[in-house]
Design an enzyme around this catalytic site. Structure first.
Site, PDB file in Angstrom:
ATOM      1  N   HIS A  82      26.761  50.584  23.811  1.00 41.59           N
ATOM      2  CA  HIS A  82      28.116  50.325  24.306  1.00 41.59           C
ATOM      3  C   HIS A  82      28.167  50.572  25.806  1.00 41.59           C
ATOM      4  CE1 HIS A  82      32.477  50.225  24.375  1.00 41.59           C
ATOM      5  NE2 HIS A  82      32.435  51.308  25.132  1.00 41.59           N
ATOM      6  N   ASP A 161      43.331  53.300  16.524  1.00 32.89           N
ATOM      7  CA  ASP A 161      43.018  53.331  17.953  1.00 32.89           C
ATOM      8  C   ASP A 161      43.735  52.196  18.690  1.00 32.89           C
ATOM      9  OD1 ASP A 161      41.513  53.974  20.427  1.00 32.89           O
ATOM     10  OD2 ASP A 161      40.777  51.955  20.063  1.00 32.89           O
ATOM     11  N   ARG A 168      49.425  54.538  24.628  1.00 35.99           N
ATOM     12  CA  ARG A 168      48.961  55.340  25.778  1.00 35.99           C
ATOM     13  C   ARG A 168      49.029  54.542  27.060  1.00 35.99           C
ATOM     14  NH1 ARG A 168      43.259  56.197  24.241  1.00 35.99           N
ATOM     15  NH2 ARG A 168      43.060  57.097  26.301  1.00 35.99           N
ATOM     16  N   SER A 183      38.738  57.468  21.481  1.00 36.51           N
ATOM     17  CA  SER A 183      39.082  56.053  21.334  1.00 36.51           C
ATOM     18  C   SER A 183      37.814  55.196  21.261  1.00 36.51           C
ATOM     19  CB  SER A 183      39.958  55.641  22.530  1.00 36.51           C
ATOM     20  OG  SER A 183      40.050  54.257  22.636  1.00 36.51           O
TER      21      SER A 183
END
Ligand code: URA
Length: 435
Positions: A82, A161, A168, A183
């Protein structure tokens, strides 16, 4: 249990229990806890923080809020990679075929680009016919048979999420390490791999502008991964200038193909070798990182990684002839050189602004619904630390619209700073975080 009491508890600096966090995440996902209470909770977390246990519980609750992919039917250790996102970050396109050519099983969920950074799926869709909208069965079959598949992130993956991030984003509570780390990791854990290699970028083109913040985020995510029983490593890498030379979808795909032909930019190849070597070791496909690097280099020399890319493109409906004949990709209609306005060393490249140049040209998404022009972007001929003479080309802009190209050129020049002295070299790899 009442959400009101949990807000007071966190506001007063106390730790929440596993049951309390699960109650909060499940209630919010199901619409039983309203946005205003969750917003208050997020602000309380922002100021009071979460400890290591709470961060893990939050991650696991979000991971299990939707589908968790079961990769157990695939033999071997499955490794995911990632990136926190950057400009010119086409790493997956070269790295995944390289690691798969070494025998690794890579099952990856990717996203589309938004804002100044590009997304892997958009880049892959440069291959005519290619799709990441495949069934889970086909995804698993491809990983089992070819060692490689990339699927678009499904709506069922960590829905808590998705909902929480949207909240958020509009309540000024994104910037908290526990919330960011949980997250990202909730989605990675839900994607089912046994080991995760994270590329945490830092600099003017990255989400984490400051190096110390990138290390903190890396540490938070590695701790979550370990506590969740997954081997997790974070590589902290430079994003204070674009990665490689190309920025823009097709241009980046061509650069990734060039890299698999042994003709890629040095920084890009180095990042692929670094991330790839940690992936191979985590996946027990190599005994140590030195051996792993040699194995990865070999996949470039013997063209096995290029063949793996072709096989991967073909397996997801794409025309793999473009892998061998990249000149077949469509091109932009305007090529505009950006000449240096002075003699000097390139001291700084405001990387986010370079990403914005690509956006202005039509190569990025301003909103989730925007269509993107895959052909536009820019290719650097000189980068940080290089000397340029006045009038010498720094980059070539690829555009399809005169006005947009002129705007991009102006913004490009404003994003470059020069100096008389050669600037200090910044290392590409800033560190490795393991627990
Ligand atoms: N990316 C994510 O996926 N989550 C965050 O909270 C921040 C960046």
């Amino acid at each position: 249990m009442r959400m009101y009491d949990l807000i007071i508890k966190k506001r007063n600096g106390l730790s929440l229990t596993k049951e309390e966090i699960e109650f909060m995440v499940n209630g919010f996902t199901q619409g039983e806890i309203p946005d205003y209470q969750m917003s208050a909770m997020m602000m309380a977390v922002y100021f009071q923080g979460m400890d290591e246990e709470e961060t893990l519980f939050l991650t696991l609750a979000m991971e299990h809020s939707g589908e968790v992919l079961d990769l157990s039917g695939i033999e071997g250790i499955k490794v995911d990679k990632h990136s926190t996102g950057g400009v010119g970050d086409k790493t997956s396109l070269a790295l995944i075929p390289m690691t798969a050519a070494c025998g690794l099983k890579v099952a990856k969920m990717s996203g589309r680009g938004l804002g100044h950074t590009g997304g892997t799926i958009d880049k892959l869709e440069s291959f005519p016919g290619f799709t990441t909208e495949i069934s889970t069965e086909r995804f698993l079959k491809n990983v089992r048979e070819n060692g490689i598949s990339i699927m678009g992130q499904t709506k069922e993956l960590a829905p808590a999420d998705k909902k929480l991030y949207a909240l958020r984003d509009v309540t000024a509570t994104v910037d908290n390490m526990s919330l960011i780390a949980s997250s990202i990791m909730s989605k990675k854990l839900a994607a089912g791999a046994d080991a995760i290699v994270l590329d945490v970028k830092t600099g003017s083109g990255a989400f984490m502008k400051k190096e110390e913040d990138a290390f903190l985020l890396g540490q938070e995510m590695v701790k979550i991964g370990k506590n969740a029983g997954k081997e997790t490593i974070a590589v902290i890498s430079d994003m204070d200038q674009p990665l490689g030379a190309a920025v823009g979808n097709i241009l980046e795909v061509k650069e990734a193909i060039a890299t698999l032909n042994g003709e890629g930019p040095k920084d890009f190849e180095t990042l692929c070798l670094t991330l790839g070597s940690h992936m191979l070791v985590a996946g027990k496909a190599a005994p140590d990182v030195q051996t792993a690097q040699e194995m990865l280099k070999e996949t470039i020399q013997n063209k096995k990684a290029l063949e793996k890319l072709a096989q991967f493109v073909r397996s997801q409906g794409g025309d793999d002839s473009y892998v061998y004949e990249p000149e077949k990709f469509p091109q932009a209609s305007i090529f505009e050189a950006v000449p240096s306005p002075q003699d000097g060393y390139i001291k700084k490249i405001h990387c986010e602004e370079i990403g914005n140049c690509s956006l202005v040209l039509g190569g990025g998404r301003e909103t989730k619904e925007s269509n993107i022009d895959l052909t536009v972007g820019l290719v650097f001929q000189k980068k940080k630390g290089d000397y340029v003479k006045k009038g010498e080309t720094i980059a070539l802009i690829h555009g399809n619209d005169r006005k947009k190209t002129d705007t991009a050129k102006k913004r490009f020049l404003n994003a470059i700073a020069f100096s008389e002295q050669k600037p200090e070299e910044t290392p590409l790899i800033k560190g490795i975080v393991k627990v």
